[in-house]
Design a protein around this motif. Structure first.
Motif, PDB file in Angstrom:
ATOM      1  N   ASP A 105      13.773  33.907  11.317  1.00 25.98           N
ATOM      2  CA  ASP A 105      14.330  33.176  10.172  1.00 25.98           C
ATOM      3  C   ASP A 105      14.044  31.680  10.246  1.00 25.98           C
ATOM      4  O   ASP A 105      13.879  31.024   9.214  1.00 25.98           O
ATOM      5  CB  ASP A 105      15.851  33.392  10.093  1.00 25.98           C
TER       6      ASP A 105
ATOM      7  N   VAL B  46      10.752  31.048   8.662  1.00 25.83           N
ATOM      8  CA  VAL B  46      10.833  31.250   7.199  1.00 25.83           C
ATOM      9  C   VAL B  46      11.382  29.993   6.548  1.00 25.83           C
ATOM     10  O   VAL B  46      10.827  29.492   5.559  1.00 25.83           O
ATOM     11  CB  VAL B  46      11.713  32.473   6.842  1.00 25.83           C
ATOM     12  N   ALA B  47      12.468  29.456   7.106  1.00 28.01           N
ATOM     13  CA  ALA B  47      13.094  28.247   6.553  1.00 28.01           C
ATOM     14  C   ALA B  47      12.141  27.056   6.622  1.00 28.01           C
ATOM     15  O   ALA B  47      12.020  26.272   5.676  1.00 28.01           O
ATOM     16  CB  ALA B  47      14.380  27.938   7.316  1.00 28.01           C
TER      17      ALA B  47
ATOM     18  N   ASN C 189       9.338  27.544   4.006  1.00 27.48           N
ATOM     19  CA  ASN C 189       9.900  27.304   2.667  1.00 27.48           C
ATOM     20  C   ASN C 189      10.176  25.828   2.433  1.00 27.48           C
ATOM     21  O   ASN C 189      10.230  25.358   1.294  1.00 27.48           O
ATOM     22  CB  ASN C 189      11.186  28.111   2.458  1.00 27.48           C
TER      23      ASN C 189
ATOM     24  N   ARG D 139       9.713  37.348   1.903  1.00 28.59           N
ATOM     25  CA  ARG D 139      10.351  36.215   1.199  1.00 28.59           C
ATOM     26  C   ARG D 139       9.369  35.048   1.022  1.00 28.59           C
ATOM     27  O   ARG D 139       9.618  34.145   0.216  1.00 28.59           O
ATOM     28  CB  ARG D 139      11.569  35.709   1.987  1.00 28.59           C
ATOM     29  N   LEU D 140       8.288  35.076   1.803  1.00 31.57           N
ATOM     30  CA  LEU D 140       7.320  33.976   1.754  1.00 31.57           C
ATOM     31  C   LEU D 140       6.093  34.312   0.899  1.00 31.57           C
ATOM     32  O   LEU D 140       5.111  33.594   0.913  1.00 31.57           O
ATOM     33  CB  LEU D 140       6.854  33.635   3.176  1.00 31.57           C
TER      34      LEU D 140
ATOM     35  N   ARG E  71       5.317  34.057  -2.208  1.00 31.19           N
ATOM     36  CA  ARG E  71       4.846  33.032  -3.161  1.00 31.19           C
ATOM     37  C   ARG E  71       4.144  31.876  -2.472  1.00 31.19           C
ATOM     38  O   ARG E  71       3.321  31.189  -3.082  1.00 31.19           O
ATOM     39  CB  ARG E  71       6.022  32.494  -3.982  1.00 31.19           C
ATOM     40  N   VAL E  72       4.474  31.663  -1.212  1.00 36.22           N
ATOM     41  CA  VAL E  72       3.865  30.562  -0.461  1.00 36.22           C
ATOM     42  C   VAL E  72       2.596  31.034   0.249  1.00 36.22           C
ATOM     43  O   VAL E  72       1.534  30.409   0.160  1.00 36.22           O
ATOM     44  CB  VAL E  72       4.859  29.985   0.585  1.00 36.22           C
TER      45      VAL E  72
END
Length: 229
Positions: A98, A101-102, A105, A126-127, A129-130
């Motif tokens: 995590d 990830v943070a 982002n 969760r990533l 789009r990046v």
């Protein structure tokens, strides 16, 4: 700018734009006409007669170049527990969960390859789009979603490249640096060419490789005769 234009003109004068050169001639010309002030990257581009809108004609994968890329990739691994320790021991630059990830982002993108164990993909998702638009999303087809993280890290550090046909059917790949000797570049070129030939979809009709070029960073594109490989 004027100096660069002069260098470009000099390079163009040495290249016959109507001719498709043998792989050896093309590599020699790419090195001879390079005018970058740094150790330029050597790339090849294949224009393939495929329809990437069809699932069975999409070309994507990864391979390890026999002579490496001349570049040491910064490898990030999403893993936990024993797999995280394996990744660190294999030389991964960044390992986490995590926390990474943070960080990503938040705008941090100081890495070249992303590897993940299968159980981490829900988190990595969760990533999308990046990482997706930058072609950094881990994928089983390129060996970057795997339980064998040590092997994946070692390959990424040792000359592994990924390739993918774009919407126009063009595949581009790095085959080394201008500072490589000609034999190393020719060897890498031939190895990648074999991979592309083997990837030809069974449903692709007509001439598969419609054009092939080699170029250096800021350099001039040189046509290559696919039959010379």
């Amino acid at each position: 700018m004027a100096k660069k234009s002069k260098q470009m003109r000099a390079a163009l004068e040495k290249i016959d734009s109507t001719k498709a050169y043998s792989v050896e001639e093309a590599v020699a010309l790419a090195q001879e006409t390079n005018f970058a002030k740094f150790d330029a990257t050597v790339e090849v581009a294949y224009n393939l007669n495929i329809d990437v809108r069809k699932a069975d004609q999409q070309i994507r994968g990864a391979m390890v170049l026999p002579n490496g890329t001349g570049k040491t990739s910064r490898v990030l691994v999403f893993a936990r527990g024993a797999k995280a320790e394996e990744a660190k021991a294999a030389g991964a630059d960044f390992v986490g969960e995590d926390d990474l990830v943070a960080k990503i982002n938040g705008g941090w993108l100081d890495f070249d390859v992303v590897i993940a164990t299968p159980d981490m993909m829900a988190l990595v998702g969760r990533l999308g789009r990046v990482l997706g638009p930058r072609n950094l999303m881990p994928n089983p087809k390129t060996g970057t979603v795997t339980m064998d993280v040590a092997k994946a890290v070692e390959e990424s550090k040792g000359g592994k490249i990924t390739y993918r046909a774009d919407k126009a059917g063009i595949v581009q790949a790095i085959i080394g640096k201008v500072s490589f000797n000609a034999e190393q570049l020719v060897g890498n070129f031939k190895a990648f060419h074999d991979t592309i030939v083997k990837a030809k979809p069974a449903t692709a009709k007509g001439t598969y490789i419609t054009s092939l070029t080699i170029t250096t960073t800021q350099g001039v594109g040189i046509k290559v005769d696919p039959n010379s490989l």
